[in-house]
Design an enzyme around this catalytic site. Structure first.
Site, PDB file in Angstrom:
ATOM      1  N   LYS A  64      -4.425  -6.685   3.338  1.00  0.00           N
ATOM      2  CA  LYS A  64      -4.445  -5.578   2.373  1.00  0.00           C
ATOM      3  C   LYS A  64      -5.877  -5.267   1.941  1.00  0.00           C
ATOM      4  O   LYS A  64      -6.258  -4.104   1.763  1.00  0.00           O
ATOM      5  CB  LYS A  64      -3.559  -5.914   1.151  1.00  0.00           C
ATOM      6  CG  LYS A  64      -3.584  -4.832   0.056  1.00  0.00           C
ATOM      7  CD  LYS A  64      -3.068  -3.502   0.595  1.00  0.00           C
ATOM      8  CE  LYS A  64      -3.015  -2.326  -0.329  1.00  0.00           C
ATOM      9  NZ  LYS A  64      -3.785  -2.105  -1.461  1.00  0.00           N
TER      10      LYS A  64
ATOM     11  N   HIS B 195      -7.425  -3.383   4.680  1.00  0.00           N
ATOM     12  CA  HIS B 195      -6.851  -2.030   4.627  1.00  0.00           C
ATOM     13  C   HIS B 195      -7.648  -1.192   3.625  1.00  0.00           C
ATOM     14  O   HIS B 195      -8.041  -0.058   3.902  1.00  0.00           O
ATOM     15  CB  HIS B 195      -5.376  -2.101   4.211  1.00  0.00           C
ATOM     16  CG  HIS B 195      -4.795  -0.791   3.778  1.00  0.00           C
ATOM     17  ND1 HIS B 195      -5.039  -0.236   2.526  1.00  0.00           N
ATOM     18  CD2 HIS B 195      -4.017   0.110   4.426  1.00  0.00           C
ATOM     19  CE1 HIS B 195      -4.436   0.933   2.446  1.00  0.00           C
ATOM     20  NE2 HIS B 195      -3.799   1.159   3.573  1.00  0.00           N
ATOM     21  N   ASN B 196      -7.884  -1.762   2.462  1.00  0.00           N
ATOM     22  CA  ASN B 196      -8.612  -1.013   1.438  1.00  0.00           C
ATOM     23  C   ASN B 196     -10.063  -0.768   1.840  1.00  0.00           C
ATOM     24  O   ASN B 196     -10.625   0.280   1.531  1.00  0.00           O
ATOM     25  CB  ASN B 196      -8.542  -1.746   0.095  1.00  0.00           C
ATOM     26  CG  ASN B 196      -7.210  -1.546  -0.593  1.00  0.00           C
ATOM     27  OD1 ASN B 196      -6.214  -1.258   0.060  1.00  0.00           O
ATOM     28  ND2 ASN B 196      -7.170  -1.707  -1.894  1.00  0.00           N
TER      29      ASN B 196
ATOM     30  N   GLU C   7      -9.946   2.042   4.011  1.00  0.00           N
ATOM     31  CA  GLU C   7      -9.658   3.199   3.126  1.00  0.00           C
ATOM     32  C   GLU C   7     -10.965   3.703   2.483  1.00  0.00           C
ATOM     33  O   GLU C   7     -11.226   4.914   2.449  1.00  0.00           O
ATOM     34  CB  GLU C   7      -8.652   2.732   2.066  1.00  0.00           C
ATOM     35  CG  GLU C   7      -8.368   3.670   0.916  1.00  0.00           C
ATOM     36  CD  GLU C   7      -7.481   2.982  -0.140  1.00  0.00           C
ATOM     37  OE1 GLU C   7      -6.374   2.527   0.188  1.00  0.00           O
ATOM     38  OE2 GLU C   7      -7.907   2.906  -1.324  1.00  0.00           O
TER      39      GLU C   7
ATOM     40  N   SER D 104       0.826  -1.211   0.000  1.00  0.00           N
ATOM     41  CA  SER D 104       0.000   0.000   0.000  1.00  0.00           C
ATOM     42  C   SER D 104       0.855   1.254   0.000  1.00  0.00           C
ATOM     43  O   SER D 104       1.920   1.295   0.603  1.00  0.00           O
ATOM     44  CB  SER D 104      -0.905   0.034   1.228  1.00  0.00           C
ATOM     45  OG  SER D 104      -1.618   1.246   1.232  1.00  0.00           O
TER      46      SER D 104
HETATM   47  C1  6PG Z   1      -3.130   1.442  -1.683  1.00  0.00           C
HETATM   48  C2  6PG Z   1      -4.387   1.614  -2.459  1.00  0.00           C
HETATM   49  C3  6PG Z   1      -4.275   0.965  -3.800  1.00  0.00           C
HETATM   50  C4  6PG Z   1      -5.340   1.369  -4.787  1.00  0.00           C
HETATM   51  C5  6PG Z   1      -6.715   0.980  -4.360  1.00  0.00           C
HETATM   52  C6  6PG Z   1      -7.770   1.719  -5.117  1.00  0.00           C
HETATM   53  O1  6PG Z   1      -3.242   0.905  -0.593  1.00  0.00           O
HETATM   54  O2  6PG Z   1      -2.083   1.826  -2.175  1.00  0.00           O
HETATM   55  O3  6PG Z   1      -5.463   1.049  -1.775  1.00  0.00           O
HETATM   56  O4  6PG Z   1      -4.187  -0.405  -3.584  1.00  0.00           O
HETATM   57  O5  6PG Z   1      -5.280   2.735  -4.982  1.00  0.00           O
HETATM   58  O6  6PG Z   1      -6.819  -0.377  -4.625  1.00  0.00           O
HETATM   59  O7  6PG Z   1      -8.878   0.961  -5.070  1.00  0.00           O
HETATM   60  P1  6PG Z   1     -10.183   1.312  -5.853  1.00  0.00           P
HETATM   61  O8  6PG Z   1      -9.799   1.499  -7.293  1.00  0.00           O
HETATM   62  O9  6PG Z   1     -11.069   0.132  -5.638  1.00  0.00           O
HETATM   63  O10 6PG Z   1     -10.671   2.579  -5.230  1.00  0.00           O
END
Ligand code: 6PG
Length: 470
Positions: A188, A191-192, A195, A134
């Site tokens: 991960k 985490h997302n 996010e 990430s």
């Molecule tokens: C990270 C981000 C990366 C990516 C996301 C975007 O941790 O660096 O999360 O992995 O930007 O996967 O996800 P979406 O396209 O689903 O918003």
């Protein structure tokens, strides 16, 4: 594993934005990296832009050359689009590999795929590490947060390289083996999910300020910048402040005002919710954020809805800025807490024996959800999560006691103003439910027994009892 001769210490396949930046990062740490890409143009452009780091890169146009350039046991990082392409790349590599070699998938893979690949490759004597990375392009270049899952012996072979390329928090590398097989990619994914929730909650506060108070993008950006000096300090608040103050060079307007309100998604947020449902966990704030992206895509339907149901503005108390700041903090804590409960449940279910304190520690720098709060969360997780609920830990309990009134005021006033706050509402509902010792599921049990004789427990101890329904 020590460096031998002029062979490359590690290989990397897939020189898109993330892969190319990761290769440069590893090279900068002094390791020799073999690089390969299906289309050779990307190898050339990486070499052209590598400057003095080019000496640490070994460009290989064929897979045979690439594999040959690597010292043994070979360690190969795949930075390619998650899904079928990964299986195809593994299939193409296999004839060139020996027992004991290590494949590392650094993409945003579905952890179920990672578990399957780990199983299949173990049968061939190849170790597989599913590695969540990430931090976006900047993180890949200068230090991402790295969540790895796989066999300990494989991790021991590569951890010096992985830790060298990771972000650092107080000197400690933000990279760890969080468990076996799919654990890294699961972490991960969560985490997302967090996010998604955090981004949505920030967008909801933006909506209150823009639509409820008529404030301009840059004035909202300035407020976020101020908040970034307080308990909300985080990468996402910081970039939001910058994004909101950026102008569109074509029109001179603030750029957010010329961007369509349709959000994309690649799947990790949705996977978080799917896994939560499968494990009987509530990830309602994350789920609300995924739903909000789904609704955002329904632009035409929303436009129609706007004309069918014009506003019925009711009186609503004004929302104070200080309340917004605190509400966002409370909602953020609950979003994180849902993610941690989900990881606990997944770790128990898959027998990963995951140390969530380590997860919190490696999220303190490098990743997209890095925030001041994560330091507190790392302490809270280490001290224990009563009933697997992070919000019950003493440190976060104190934070929630300071902020929960604000979350309630912001959500209720926003709802009365017809402003959408789905993720903050979900977070509030989760919190209020978790602090109600006796809820209303007794009635649901009575209804189930009435129509289907499903039975219920009595508060005086009887089990599988039925009601004398009339
Ligand atoms: C990270 C981000 C990366 C990516 C996301 C975007 O941790 O660096 O999360 O992995 O930007 O996967 O996800 P979406 O396209 O689903 O918003």
């Amino acid at each position: 594993m020590a460096e031998t001769g002029n062979k490359a210490r590690i290989g990397l396949i897939g020189l898109g934005v993330m892969g190319a930046n990761l290769a440069l990062n590893i090279a900068e740490k002094g390791f020799r990296v073999a690089v390969h890409n299906r289309t050779p143009g990307r190898i050339r452009s990486l070499m052209e832009g590598a400057g003095e780091l080019a000496g640490h890169l070994a460009p290989c146009e064929t897979l045979a050359d690439f594999v040959d350039t690597l010292q043994k046991p070979r360690a190969i990082i795949l930075m390619i689009k998650a899904g079928r392409a990964v299986d195809e790349q593994i299939r193409a590599l296999l004839p060139h590999l020996d027992k004991g070699d290590i494949l590392i998938d650094g993409g945003n893979a579905d952890f179920h795929d990672t578990r399957r690949r780990a199983r299949e490759l173990a049968g061939k004597g190849i170790d597989f590490i599913g590695m969540g990375v990430s931090g976006g392009a900047e993180g890949a270049r200068h230090g991402p947060s790295i969540m790895a899952g796989g066999p300990v012996r494989a991790w021991e072979e590569v951890h010096d390289v992985i830790k060298a390329m990771a972000a650092r928090f107080n000197g400690e590398p933000c990279a760890a083996l969080v468990g076996p097989d799919g654990a890294g990619h699961f972490v991960k994914t969560v985490h997302n999910g967090i996010e998604y929730a955090d981004m949505q909650m920030i967008a909801e506060i933006y909506g209150i300020l823009r639509d409820g108070e008529g404030r301009s993008a840059d004035s909202i950006g300035k407020l976020f910048a101020e908040w970034n000096d307080g308990p909300l300090q985080s990468y996402l608040i910081e970039i939001t402040a910058r994004v909101l103050q950026t102008r569109d060079p074509e029109t001179g307007q603030f750029i957010v005002d010329v961007i369509e309100d349709r959000a994309g998604q690649k799947g990790t947020g949705r996977w978080t919710v799917i896994e939560a449902l499968k494990l009987g966990q509530a990830a309602s704030a994350i789920s609300a954020a995924v739903d909000a992206r789904v609704w955002s895509a329904m632009k035409e339907a929303r436009k129609n809805g706007e004309s069918l149901f014009p506003p019925q503005k009711e009186f609503a108390p004004a929302i104070l800025e200080a309340d917004m700041e605190k509400a966002l903090l409370a909602a953020r804590i609950i979003g994180y807490a849902q993610g941690f409960s989900l990881m606990r449940a997944a770790s128990d279910h898959h027998e990963w024996d995951m140390d969530l304190a380590v997860v919190a520690r490696i999220w303190r720098a490098g990743c997209i959800i890095r925030s001041g709060l994560l330091d507190e969360i790392a302490v809270a997780v280490r001290e224990g999560m009563p009933h697997d609920q992070l919000i019950f830990s003493p440190a976060l309990r104190a934070r929630l006691n300071e902020t929960r009134g604000s979350l309630r005021r912001v959500v209720s006033s926003a709802v009365l103003q017809e402003l959408q706050v789905p993720a903050m509402s979900a977070a509030l509902a989760c919190f209020e439910t978790l602090r109600q010792g006796r809820g209303t599921a007794n009635l649901v049990q009575a209804q189930r027994d009435f129509f289907g004789q499903h039975g219920f427990e009595r508060i005086d101890g009887g089990t599988d009892r039925h009601g004398p329904w009339v």
